[in-house]
Design an enzyme around this catalytic site. Structure first.
Site, PDB file in Angstrom:
ATOM      1  CD1 TRP A   1      45.196  70.018  64.386  1.00 32.40           C
ATOM      2  CD2 TRP A   1      46.029  72.068  64.100  1.00 32.40           C
ATOM      3  NE1 TRP A   1      45.268  70.627  65.603  1.00 32.40           N
ATOM      4  CE2 TRP A   1      45.771  71.863  65.470  1.00 32.40           C
ATOM      5  CE3 TRP A   1      46.566  73.299  63.666  1.00 32.40           C
ATOM      6  CZ2 TRP A   1      46.024  72.857  66.416  1.00 32.40           C
ATOM      7  CZ3 TRP A   1      46.812  74.266  64.608  1.00 32.40           C
ATOM      8  CH2 TRP A   1      46.547  74.043  65.963  1.00 32.40           C
TER       9      TRP A   1
ATOM     10  NE  ARG B   1      44.245  97.517  86.253  1.00 35.01           N
ATOM     11  CZ  ARG B   1      45.566  97.390  86.070  1.00 35.01           C
ATOM     12  NH1 ARG B   1      46.122  97.793  84.948  1.00 35.01           N
ATOM     13  NH2 ARG B   1      46.303  96.874  87.007  1.00 35.01           N
TER      14      ARG B   1
ATOM     15  CE  LYS C   1      49.878  81.290  81.354  1.00 34.42           C
ATOM     16  NZ  LYS C   1      48.614  81.087  80.663  1.00 34.42           N
TER      17      LYS C   1
ATOM     18  CD  GLU D   1      45.218  83.897  70.656  1.00 33.17           C
ATOM     19  OE1 GLU D   1      46.247  84.191  70.033  1.00 33.17           O
ATOM     20  OE2 GLU D   1      45.199  83.513  71.830  1.00 33.17           O
TER      21      GLU D   1
ATOM     22  CB  THR E   1      44.896  85.390  75.775  1.00 30.96           C
ATOM     23  OG1 THR E   1      45.142  85.191  74.386  1.00 30.96           O
ATOM     24  CG2 THR E   1      43.393  85.371  76.015  1.00 30.96           C
TER      25      THR E   1
END
Ligand code: ATP
Ligand code: MG
Length: 178
Positions: free
Chosen positions: A75, A32, A20, A110, A23
């Site tokens: 899905w 920043r 993790k 992603e 992102t």
């Protein structure tokens, strides 16, 4: 002896791996950079089902162009062609943003999923990265980043999954995960 010339130019940064933080680290760069008065763009290639804190916050920041487009959860999708078209559209917005050079930092969040599903050839992205204006930084996030992109990048962080609360049955937490 004089010091070697210090070259300043836009970087390609990749956050990949199964841990993790890919992102969130990219959003940390945006935080920043905004503090530095830099103009930032974020394109999220995965829509997800739920509203996220970053999306809500982005709407309040004029210097931040935040686009949520691309894949729904496949899905759930009854029409994969629709997802492919959405991924292509997300890339065309990204490519334009990179080429225009109006943003200092652009996050392609992603985007690696789009390569994974075969909806966008990585070579196409690589070409735009290679030809980008010199001052533009691009951050790519997502699991299983293709090797050619890792090779081209200036900075690659592979985040390892050592432990995650999910494994103890703790669901995603507001503020930490979304
Ligand atoms: P984040 O958005 O929190 O920085 P990420 O970008 O590194 O996470 P993604 O693959 O995009 O990871 O997954 C996003 C969601 O999945 C987050 O809610 C995150 O907590 C969860 N997640 C990430 N890594 C793991 C893991 N190793 N095991 C279980 N859940 C995970
Ligand atoms: Mg992520």
């Amino acid at each position: 002896m004089s010091e070697p010339a210090k070259e300043t130019r836009g970087l390609v940064v990749v956050h990949t791996g199964n841990g993790k933080g890919k992102t969130t680290a990219a959003l940390g760069i945006v935080f920043r950079a905004l503090g530095r008065g830099m103009k930032c763009g974020v394109i999220q290639f995965l829509k997800g089902k739920w509203e996220t804190g970053e999306r809500k916050f982005a709407r309040t920041i004029p210097e931040l162009d935040f686009h949520v487009m691309g894949l729904g959860f496949t899905w759930d999708s009854d029409d994969l062609d629709k997802d492919k078209a959405a991924a292509e559209e997300a890339w065309s917005v990204s490519a334009r943003m990179i080429q225009e050079g109006n943003h200092n930092i652009i996050i392609l969040d992603e985007i690696t999923y789009v390569f994974h599903y075969g909806w966008l050839p990585v070579e196409k992205v690589l070409k735009v990265l290679k030809e980008r204006p010199r001052h533009v930084h691009v951050v790519v996030t997502g699991r299983n980043c293709p090797e050619v992109l890792l090779e081209y990048a200036d900075l690659v962080s592979v985040i390892e999954a050592k432990k995650h609360p999910y494994q103890s049955g703790i669901p995603a937490q507001k503020g930490i995960d979304f």
